[in-house]
Design a protein around this motif. Sequence first.
Motif, PDB file in Angstrom:
ATOM      1  N   ILE A 142       0.860  -1.185   0.000  1.00  0.00           N
ATOM      2  CA  ILE A 142       0.000   0.000   0.000  1.00  0.00           C
ATOM      3  C   ILE A 142       0.893   1.230   0.000  1.00  0.00           C
ATOM      4  N   ASN A 143       0.599   2.158  -0.896  1.00  0.00           N
ATOM      5  CA  ASN A 143       1.264   3.463  -0.903  1.00  0.00           C
ATOM      6  C   ASN A 143       0.285   4.501  -0.378  1.00  0.00           C
ATOM      7  N   PRO A 144       0.344   4.818   0.905  1.00  0.00           N
ATOM      8  CA  PRO A 144      -0.556   5.856   1.428  1.00  0.00           C
ATOM      9  C   PRO A 144      -0.138   7.241   0.953  1.00  0.00           C
ATOM     10  N   GLY A 145      -1.120   8.111   0.852  1.00  0.00           N
ATOM     11  CA  GLY A 145      -0.848   9.530   0.646  1.00  0.00           C
ATOM     12  C   GLY A 145      -0.627  10.202   1.994  1.00  0.00           C
ATOM     13  N   TRP A 146      -1.093  11.426   2.103  1.00  0.00           N
ATOM     14  CA  TRP A 146      -0.927  12.214   3.333  1.00  0.00           C
ATOM     15  C   TRP A 146      -1.924  11.716   4.368  1.00  0.00           C
ATOM     16  N   VAL A 147      -1.416  11.229   5.503  1.00  0.00           N
ATOM     17  CA  VAL A 147      -2.249  10.604   6.531  1.00  0.00           C
ATOM     18  C   VAL A 147      -2.134  11.371   7.837  1.00  0.00           C
ATOM     19  N   LEU A 148      -3.267  11.570   8.485  1.00  0.00           N
ATOM     20  CA  LEU A 148      -3.322  12.366   9.721  1.00  0.00           C
ATOM     21  C   LEU A 148      -3.034  11.482  10.933  1.00  0.00           C
ATOM     22  N   ARG A 201      -9.631  17.552   3.523  1.00  0.00           N
ATOM     23  CA  ARG A 201      -9.111  16.830   4.680  1.00  0.00           C
ATOM     24  C   ARG A 201      -8.092  15.817   4.177  1.00  0.00           C
ATOM     25  N   ILE A 202      -7.278  15.283   5.065  1.00  0.00           N
ATOM     26  CA  ILE A 202      -6.358  14.235   4.659  1.00  0.00           C
ATOM     27  C   ILE A 202      -6.816  12.903   5.238  1.00  0.00           C
ATOM     28  N   LEU A 203      -6.184  11.849   4.786  1.00  0.00           N
ATOM     29  CA  LEU A 203      -6.624  10.502   5.130  1.00  0.00           C
ATOM     30  C   LEU A 203      -6.453  10.199   6.613  1.00  0.00           C
ATOM     31  N   GLU A 204      -7.334   9.356   7.114  1.00  0.00           N
ATOM     32  CA  GLU A 204      -7.234   8.855   8.483  1.00  0.00           C
ATOM     33  C   GLU A 204      -6.516   7.500   8.479  1.00  0.00           C
ATOM     34  N   PRO A 205      -5.758   7.176   9.526  1.00  0.00           N
ATOM     35  CA  PRO A 205      -5.099   5.872   9.582  1.00  0.00           C
ATOM     36  C   PRO A 205      -6.062   4.702   9.385  1.00  0.00           C
ATOM     37  N   ALA A 206      -7.288   4.823   9.895  1.00  0.00           N
ATOM     38  CA  ALA A 206      -8.264   3.737   9.759  1.00  0.00           C
ATOM     39  C   ALA A 206      -8.620   3.481   8.298  1.00  0.00           C
ATOM     40  N   GLU A 207      -8.519   4.509   7.459  1.00  0.00           N
ATOM     41  CA  GLU A 207      -8.824   4.326   6.037  1.00  0.00           C
ATOM     42  C   GLU A 207      -7.723   3.535   5.338  1.00  0.00           C
ATOM     43  N   ILE A 208      -6.497   3.686   5.778  1.00  0.00           N
ATOM     44  CA  ILE A 208      -5.411   2.856   5.263  1.00  0.00           C
ATOM     45  C   ILE A 208      -5.588   1.422   5.759  1.00  0.00           C
ATOM     46  N   ALA A 209      -5.982   1.281   7.021  1.00  0.00           N
ATOM     47  CA  ALA A 209      -6.183  -0.046   7.601  1.00  0.00           C
ATOM     48  C   ALA A 209      -7.278  -0.821   6.889  1.00  0.00           C
ATOM     49  N   ALA A 210      -8.296  -0.113   6.394  1.00  0.00           N
ATOM     50  CA  ALA A 210      -9.370  -0.795   5.660  1.00  0.00           C
ATOM     51  C   ALA A 210      -8.824  -1.450   4.397  1.00  0.00           C
ATOM     52  N   GLY A 211      -7.935  -0.734   3.689  1.00  0.00           N
ATOM     53  CA  GLY A 211      -7.304  -1.320   2.515  1.00  0.00           C
ATOM     54  C   GLY A 211      -6.404  -2.488   2.880  1.00  0.00           C
ATOM     55  N   ALA A 212      -5.706  -2.359   3.993  1.00  0.00           N
ATOM     56  CA  ALA A 212      -4.819  -3.434   4.442  1.00  0.00           C
ATOM     57  C   ALA A 212      -5.602  -4.700   4.752  1.00  0.00           C
ATOM     58  N   ALA A 213      -6.753  -4.557   5.395  1.00  0.00           N
ATOM     59  CA  ALA A 213      -7.560  -5.726   5.765  1.00  0.00           C
ATOM     60  C   ALA A 213      -7.949  -6.533   4.530  1.00  0.00           C
ATOM     61  N   TYR A 214      -8.264  -5.847   3.448  1.00  0.00           N
ATOM     62  CA  TYR A 214      -8.606  -6.558   2.216  1.00  0.00           C
ATOM     63  C   TYR A 214      -7.394  -7.295   1.647  1.00  0.00           C
ATOM     64  N   LEU A 215      -6.269  -6.613   1.528  1.00  0.00           N
ATOM     65  CA  LEU A 215      -5.113  -7.201   0.869  1.00  0.00           C
ATOM     66  C   LEU A 215      -4.552  -8.403   1.614  1.00  0.00           C
ATOM     67  N   ILE A 216      -4.670  -8.426   2.940  1.00  0.00           N
ATOM     68  CA  ILE A 216      -4.113  -9.552   3.695  1.00  0.00           C
ATOM     69  C   ILE A 216      -5.122 -10.660   3.930  1.00  0.00           C
ATOM     70  N   SER A 217      -6.367 -10.452   3.523  1.00  0.00           N
ATOM     71  CA  SER A 217      -7.406 -11.455   3.748  1.00  0.00           C
ATOM     72  C   SER A 217      -7.461 -12.456   2.606  1.00  0.00           C
ATOM     73  N   ASP A 218      -8.112 -13.594   2.846  1.00  0.00           N
ATOM     74  CA  ASP A 218      -8.320 -14.585   1.793  1.00  0.00           C
ATOM     75  C   ASP A 218      -9.232 -14.039   0.702  1.00  0.00           C
ATOM     76  N   GLU A 219     -10.055 -13.051   1.039  1.00  0.00           N
ATOM     77  CA  GLU A 219     -10.945 -12.423   0.070  1.00  0.00           C
ATOM     78  C   GLU A 219     -10.163 -11.826  -1.101  1.00  0.00           C
ATOM     79  N   CYS A 220      -8.893 -11.499  -0.873  1.00  0.00           N
ATOM     80  CA  CYS A 220      -8.048 -10.927  -1.910  1.00  0.00           C
ATOM     81  C   CYS A 220      -7.664 -11.953  -2.974  1.00  0.00           C
TER      82      CYS A 220
END
Length: 264
Positions: A180-186, A216-235
């Motif tokens: 994941i390449n995050p942008g500007w995160v708060l 506004r800039i991104l929240e850490p939880a929004e990055i975590a949502a993407g992470a949950a998908y990529l590391i799950s079997d759903e990916c």
Amino acid sequence: MRLKDKIVLITGGYTGIGKAIANRCLEEGAKVVVNGLREEKAEQFLQGRSKEHIATYTADITEAGVPESLIDFAIAQFGRLDVLVNNAALISSSNIKSTDLDFLRNMLEINTVAPFAMIRAALPHLAESKGNVLNIGSINSWSGEPDLLAYSISKGALMTLSRNLGDSLFRDYGVRVNQINPGWVLTDNEKINQREQGMKDDWFRELPDLFAPSRRILEPAEIAAGAAYLISDECGPISAQVLELEQFPMIGRNLPKRWEGFLK
């Protein structure tokens, strides 16, 4: 519960994006091993939580033997390893004049070499579980800002590492690798960094749309949502991919109309 009973190891997980990923993993049913540098941050992270599904390991992953010890600790705690999240990183300003070789080497050691060492140490266990790796990079991987030279170099190298291993490890071991390449995160650290550079306490509430179209800039939880998908079997079989989590394109960005006259 996309990560039910998965064992997830997260480096740099006591604060910021790493902490948000750890929280999301717990919400999704995983057990987590969280690494960081400061024991007081580990204690804050553990406060009010059940230790049945959480273990912490405070150590510097750039030190010799630590990656192997951290993997051994995770196996000892939970019996196997399904996911490695390489989140630990150093962010520090530098340009061509201020980036001496020692500074660059240190940046690469933390942001590129240490994740590589963690993957090497984890690979036998990830191969056994048919698990996966998620590297946390940065949109600065593509070129970066003039005053983030060394950081951008290190994250660009990490992106190549992710794409290379995402192909070879999946073919040879069944282990997926993505980034994941995050942008500007708060994050809390970003709030502090900006205040130290002279910004007022609520600087993030008045952002120009040049830098944040949503104001506004991104929240850490929004990055975590993407992470949950990529590391799950759903990916599924997705590997060697880089997910850009930013609110404008890296290539071909449309600048606000008020800038058109300036650029002519």
